[in-house]
Structure formats: structure tokens, C-alpha cells
Design an enzyme around this catalytic site. Sequence first.
Site, PDB file in Angstrom:
ATOM      1  N   TYR A  76      -7.334   5.543 -12.739  1.00  0.00           N
ATOM      2  CA  TYR A  76      -7.492   6.669 -13.667  1.00  0.00           C
ATOM      3  C   TYR A  76      -6.225   7.516 -13.658  1.00  0.00           C
ATOM      4  O   TYR A  76      -5.686   7.862 -14.713  1.00  0.00           O
ATOM      5  CB  TYR A  76      -8.703   7.509 -13.271  1.00  0.00           C
ATOM      6  N   LYS A 132      -3.621   8.095 -16.877  1.00  0.00           N
ATOM      7  CA  LYS A 132      -3.330   9.425 -17.403  1.00  0.00           C
ATOM      8  C   LYS A 132      -1.863   9.784 -17.206  1.00  0.00           C
ATOM      9  O   LYS A 132      -1.263  10.483 -18.034  1.00  0.00           O
ATOM     10  CB  LYS A 132      -4.230  10.466 -16.734  1.00  0.00           C
TER      11      LYS A 132
END
Length: 288
Positions: A151, A155
Site C-alpha cells: 500500500y 501511494k
Amino acid sequence: MASARKSVLITGCSAGGTGAALAEVFHEKGYHVFATARTPSKVSQSLSKSANVTVLTLDVLSSDSIAAAVKSVSAETGGKLDVLVNNSGTGIVLPALDTSIEDGKKLFDVNFWAVFAMIQAFAPLLKSAGGYVVNMASVSGVVPIVFNSFYNASKGALVVASETWRLELGPLGIKTLTLMTAAVKTNFFQNIDAVKVPENSYYSSVRDFIEGLGDGKAQENGISAREFATKVVREVEKGTTGKFWVGGGAAGARWGSWLLPQWALDRLLESMNPVSGRIANDHKTRKA
């Protein structure tokens, strides 16, 4: 004849999330809202039944679905789109060594490649409107939160790409806002797969802690989705571009990532997730 009302398309508008809150606030500001979701029935009835709200089926991983959305929006707006909000996203809360590469790639498809696919597809409509792109990045893109590596990485890639796209799209008359989002109280963790640490994991000694991260406790100090949406729409209305830090703990993440030396940032992160000592001790015990 196309309406003179400004338009916004938002991905991931299922009830209880940031997309739904953004749709509500943009609607209150007088925009024609294209509220999209892979499963339209998950869009709240109050939103879907509102005037000047069009609910569209949109799977951001499908080029055909994206093309259909472009066609639908263009038909209603005369070939323009004032604001594109790339809000859809997903997560994996697991140690990297326990995460399959296949799952990691699927996460990148949603959090990174789908964003680019949407921008590329809607670029002609945005250019015609002198429009605005809003990308849902995260403070996790600059702060290495443990057990969230894929994650974080997705990002982080989005942060750099979004800021680069800002420079490339600017000369075309398209503004770009990169949301450095911190804690927001939503149902995000309810919509991702439950965490399950394998029995043979190197991190089995902290299994309960890791699996507990998937219960949403990271959002406990977050702002409401409504407050988040209000802040973001305000920046769009002002014409803000570049990074916008928003959410519970955003200011601390911003200054910590800029000013703290690595050892101090590591110590701060360890205080938030105090498990490295337990993992190290378990590893020593196993070796003995």
C-alpha cells in the site's frame, strides 16, 4: 444543449467512504455529480436520488467500463469534465514476506495504474473544460508504516507520478491536486480482505497485533469523511495545486517526513507499532 453547471466525476462512491462524502459536498456546491462505483447499488439512496447526480457503473480496472463512462459523461456535458476525482483504492495489511507478488500487483493496478487510466481516458474532456484532477494519495506514500509495504509503495508511486502529471498537464490548462491523506473515519477496512497471517510466518509472534490492524483502529484519531470532503472541495474551489495534506495526523506526518532524521522517524514509528522487539526476540528464540 449541455448544462453550464460544473461537473465532477468521482470514483469509488460507495456509501460510508470518502468518495460518497466528496460527492455530497460537490453536489451542495452546485456541481453535476457523476457518482461512480463498481456496484452502483452501494451508492446511498439519498445521493443516487438527488437532482443533478448521475450514478454510473464504473470498474476502474476495465478499459471498456472506463470508455463507457467517458461516453456517458461526454453526452451529458457536451464533451467536458471540470473535475476528475480518482478516489478508488484498496489495501493489504500484511508483512511483505507473507504477501504474494500477485496480490501486490493487483493492489498496484487499483491504486496506481487505474488512476492513470482514468486520467488518460478523460484528458480530452478535462482539457476542453480547463479542468482539474484530484488524486487520492496518502501520507503512507512518504512514511513507511510497517505491514503496509505494498500500500505504501503504491501511494508513494502515485505521489511522485501525480506531481509529475501536474507539471505535464499544467500547460494543457489542467490543474492537479495530490491529496496527502492521513486518518479519515470511513469503512475502508470493511471493504478489504480480512488479514490472515500464515501459521509459518516469521511474524507469528505478533499475529494478533497484525490482524488487529485490519479493524480500522488506525482511523481512531481521524477526521470525519464529511470534514475531509469539505476541506478538499474548498481547495478545489480555490484552485490549489500540488500536495494538500489532510486528515488526522497529516501535519505531524508532513513535518516528520521532512525534518526528522531517519533514526528519529524510525523511533516514532516504532512507538506507534511497538512490535519489532517482540519479533527480534522470537527470532532469537527460534534460532536457539
